[in-house]
Design a protein around this motif. Structure first.
Motif, PDB file in Angstrom:
ATOM      1  N   GLY A 158       0.865  -1.151  -0.014  1.00 26.32           N
ATOM      2  CA  GLY A 158       0.143  -0.015  -0.092  1.00 26.32           C
ATOM      3  C   GLY A 158       0.731   1.404   0.018  1.00 26.32           C
ATOM      4  N   PHE A 159       1.902   1.217   0.801  1.00 28.58           N
ATOM      5  CA  PHE A 159       2.757   2.554   0.773  1.00 28.58           C
ATOM      6  C   PHE A 159       3.507   2.540  -0.342  1.00 28.58           C
ATOM      7  CE2 PHE A 159       2.550   1.705   5.534  1.00 28.58           C
ATOM      8  CZ  PHE A 159       1.858   2.875   5.824  1.00 28.58           C
ATOM      9  N   GLY A 160       3.748   1.474  -1.111  1.00 29.38           N
ATOM     10  CA  GLY A 160       4.836   1.712  -2.354  1.00 29.38           C
ATOM     11  C   GLY A 160       3.912   2.123  -3.358  1.00 29.38           C
ATOM     12  N   VAL A 161       2.691   1.790  -3.404  1.00 31.18           N
ATOM     13  CA  VAL A 161       1.847   2.434  -4.492  1.00 31.18           C
ATOM     14  C   VAL A 161       1.536   3.944  -4.298  1.00 31.18           C
ATOM     15  CG1 VAL A 161      -0.603   2.375  -5.441  1.00 31.18           C
ATOM     16  CG2 VAL A 161       0.680   0.177  -4.998  1.00 31.18           C
ATOM     17  N   ILE A 162       1.347   4.515  -3.167  1.00 32.57           N
ATOM     18  CA  ILE A 162       1.133   5.982  -2.848  1.00 32.57           C
ATOM     19  C   ILE A 162       2.578   6.447  -3.295  1.00 32.57           C
ATOM     20  CG2 ILE A 162       0.994   7.724  -0.904  1.00 32.57           C
ATOM     21  CD1 ILE A 162      -1.000   5.367   0.200  1.00 32.57           C
ATOM     22  N   PHE A 163       3.585   6.166  -2.539  1.00 32.09           N
ATOM     23  CA  PHE A 163       4.877   6.694  -2.770  1.00 32.09           C
ATOM     24  C   PHE A 163       5.496   6.611  -4.172  1.00 32.09           C
ATOM     25  CE2 PHE A 163       5.171   6.080   1.877  1.00 32.09           C
ATOM     26  CZ  PHE A 163       4.990   7.664   2.306  1.00 32.09           C
ATOM     27  N   GLY A 164       5.025   5.480  -4.705  1.00 27.84           N
ATOM     28  CA  GLY A 164       5.488   5.107  -6.298  1.00 27.84           C
ATOM     29  C   GLY A 164       4.806   6.137  -7.157  1.00 27.84           C
ATOM     30  N   MET A 165       3.547   6.467  -6.850  1.00 28.43           N
ATOM     31  CA  MET A 165       2.766   7.518  -7.597  1.00 28.43           C
ATOM     32  C   MET A 165       3.528   8.760  -7.433  1.00 28.43           C
ATOM     33  SD  MET A 165      -1.258   8.765  -7.147  1.00 28.43           S
ATOM     34  CE  MET A 165      -0.783   8.937  -5.409  1.00 28.43           C
ATOM     35  N   LEU A 177       8.898  17.289  -6.468  1.00 31.27           N
ATOM     36  CA  LEU A 177       8.231  16.085  -5.671  1.00 31.27           C
ATOM     37  C   LEU A 177       8.816  14.937  -6.030  1.00 31.27           C
ATOM     38  CD1 LEU A 177       6.295  15.286  -3.794  1.00 31.27           C
ATOM     39  CD2 LEU A 177       4.595  15.198  -5.454  1.00 31.27           C
ATOM     40  N   SER A 178       9.046  14.537  -7.342  1.00 29.63           N
ATOM     41  CA  SER A 178       9.864  13.111  -7.816  1.00 29.63           C
ATOM     42  C   SER A 178      10.874  13.117  -7.228  1.00 29.63           C
ATOM     43  CB  SER A 178       9.625  13.021  -9.277  1.00 29.63           C
ATOM     44  OG  SER A 178      10.286  12.002  -9.854  1.00 29.63           O
ATOM     45  N   PHE A 184      14.724  10.247  -1.062  1.00 27.05           N
ATOM     46  CA  PHE A 184      14.503   9.949   0.324  1.00 27.05           C
ATOM     47  C   PHE A 184      14.623   8.262   0.458  1.00 27.05           C
ATOM     48  CE2 PHE A 184      11.256   8.819   3.585  1.00 27.05           C
ATOM     49  CZ  PHE A 184      11.925   9.174   4.835  1.00 27.05           C
ATOM     50  N   PHE A 185      13.770   7.743  -0.466  1.00 28.82           N
ATOM     51  CA  PHE A 185      13.828   6.173  -0.403  1.00 28.82           C
ATOM     52  C   PHE A 185      15.114   5.473  -1.004  1.00 28.82           C
ATOM     53  CE2 PHE A 185       9.108   7.335   0.004  1.00 28.82           C
ATOM     54  CZ  PHE A 185       8.862   6.466   0.819  1.00 28.82           C
ATOM     55  N   THR A 186      15.687   6.262  -1.760  1.00 34.97           N
ATOM     56  CA  THR A 186      17.179   5.585  -2.173  1.00 34.97           C
ATOM     57  C   THR A 186      17.856   5.431  -0.705  1.00 34.97           C
ATOM     58  OG1 THR A 186      16.893   6.664  -4.274  1.00 34.97           O
ATOM     59  CG2 THR A 186      19.218   6.064  -3.305  1.00 34.97           C
TER      60      THR A 186
END
Length: 332
Positions: A158-165, A177-178, A184-186
């Protein structure tokens, strides 16, 4: 020879004789293109072709079609790389230098290492004597491991879909934003999963809770990058067309981008579930619970039969997970 008037096609030896803007004869490795009208090669040229000759003289071409050969190609095709990448030799030399430097720095005692190689076979022989006396304990630990892997996967999905968007470039079209999301996730992804689990154990204490939380951090970072790449693989023209008719960004994502990337999401999910299950087996050795704790405890107490049974069960469950997702992907 392709004779359009008589509707015949002949062969020159073992090579096909074909037509290109007139008449083309191909014999062996040589090509002869003859311009002009279509001709019926039934004279000396035909006899030469039937004998497998590899050339057709200009005199024959002049006699049959009234024009000499306009092109003859006898050169071999060059196979040498014209644009050689000079970074490849540098990379290989650097790899060799770093390998040698690492061996000298670690000061590995190769004599001692080679003397202990026969002991490896003895350990595996002991592990092969399976002991099923503690199957209840092993089964409970395996269920705990699978639960940790599944829960961490579902939360991270669920978190991955949101942050991937947010990390995808074509959804909200906000470059800053991208960039911030991906950076951050790197950082989160660069920190190994056992480190996150140890940090969570300090905060939450020993147990499966620390395992779920630690796996969620790294798995969410993995899904963010993977899903962002899947979303960006959708044609940008499709997104622009939907924007032109007044569709909102969120509607474009939920109704166009997400369904188009669904098969890729399933593939990433299956691969990550296998990874999470394997990492859970290791994280149990540092206090996160599960089958890893059972394997570690039995190895330390030299109960190789019980440890071998637990390791075999890990192999069986991992293989079952892989085959399950292979069948799911076939039906999508």
């Amino acid at each position: 020879v392709d004779d359009r008037r008589n509707g015949r096609r002949r062969r020159c030896g073992t090579d096909i004789v074909f037509l290109y803007q007139g008449i083309s004869v191909r014999c062996g490795a040589e090509h002869h293109f003859v311009g002009g009208r279509h001709g019926d090669f039934s004279g000396p040229g035909d006899r030469a072709a039937s004998k497998g000759d590899t050339e057709m003289t200009n005199e024959i071409a002049q006699q049959k079609i009234g024009r000499p050969l306009i092109l003859e190609c006898h050169r071999k095709i060059p196979v040498k790389c014209q644009n050689r990448n000079r970074l490849v030799p540098i990379f290989l030399v650097a790899t060799v230098v770093l390998t040698v430097a690492s061996l000298f720095y670690l000061q590995i005692d190769w004599i001692k290492l080679l003397s202990r190689v026969p002991d490896i076979g003895g350990v595996f022989w002991e592990l092969g004597h399976l002991d099923f006396a503690n199957m209840s304990v092993i089964g409970e630990a395996m269920l705990e491991t699978v639960s940790i892997a599944v829960l961490s996967l579902l939360y991270s999905l669920g978190f991955g879909v949101i942050f991937g968007m947010l990390a995808a470039k074509y959804i909200f079209r906000l470059p800053w934003l991208s960039v911030i999301t991906q950076s951050f996730f790197t950082f989160l992804r660069a920190v190994p999963t056992p480190v996150w689990v140890l940090l969570m154990m300090v905060c939450l204490g020993m147990g499966p809770e620390a395992g779920v939380a630690g796996l969620c951090v790294h798995t969410t970072a993995f899904f963010t990058k993977s899903f962002a790449q899947s979303f960006e693989s959708i044609s940008e023209e499709t997104v622009e067309a939907l924007e032109a008719v007044g569709t909102s960004r969120l509607s474009i994502f939920t109704n166009a981008v997400l369904p188009a990337a669904f098969s890729q999401i399933v593939a990433w999910t299956g691969m990550r579930l296998e990874t999470n299950f394997s990492e859970c087996a290791v994280l149990g050795m540092v206090g996160a619970g599960g089958i890893g704790f059972v394997i570690s405890r039995n190895l330390q107490s030299y109960e190789y039969g019980t440890a071998g049974t637990a390791i075999l069960l890990v192999f069986v469950v991992a293989y079952a997970i892989e085959r399950m997702f292979v069948q799911i992907k076939k039906k999508i």
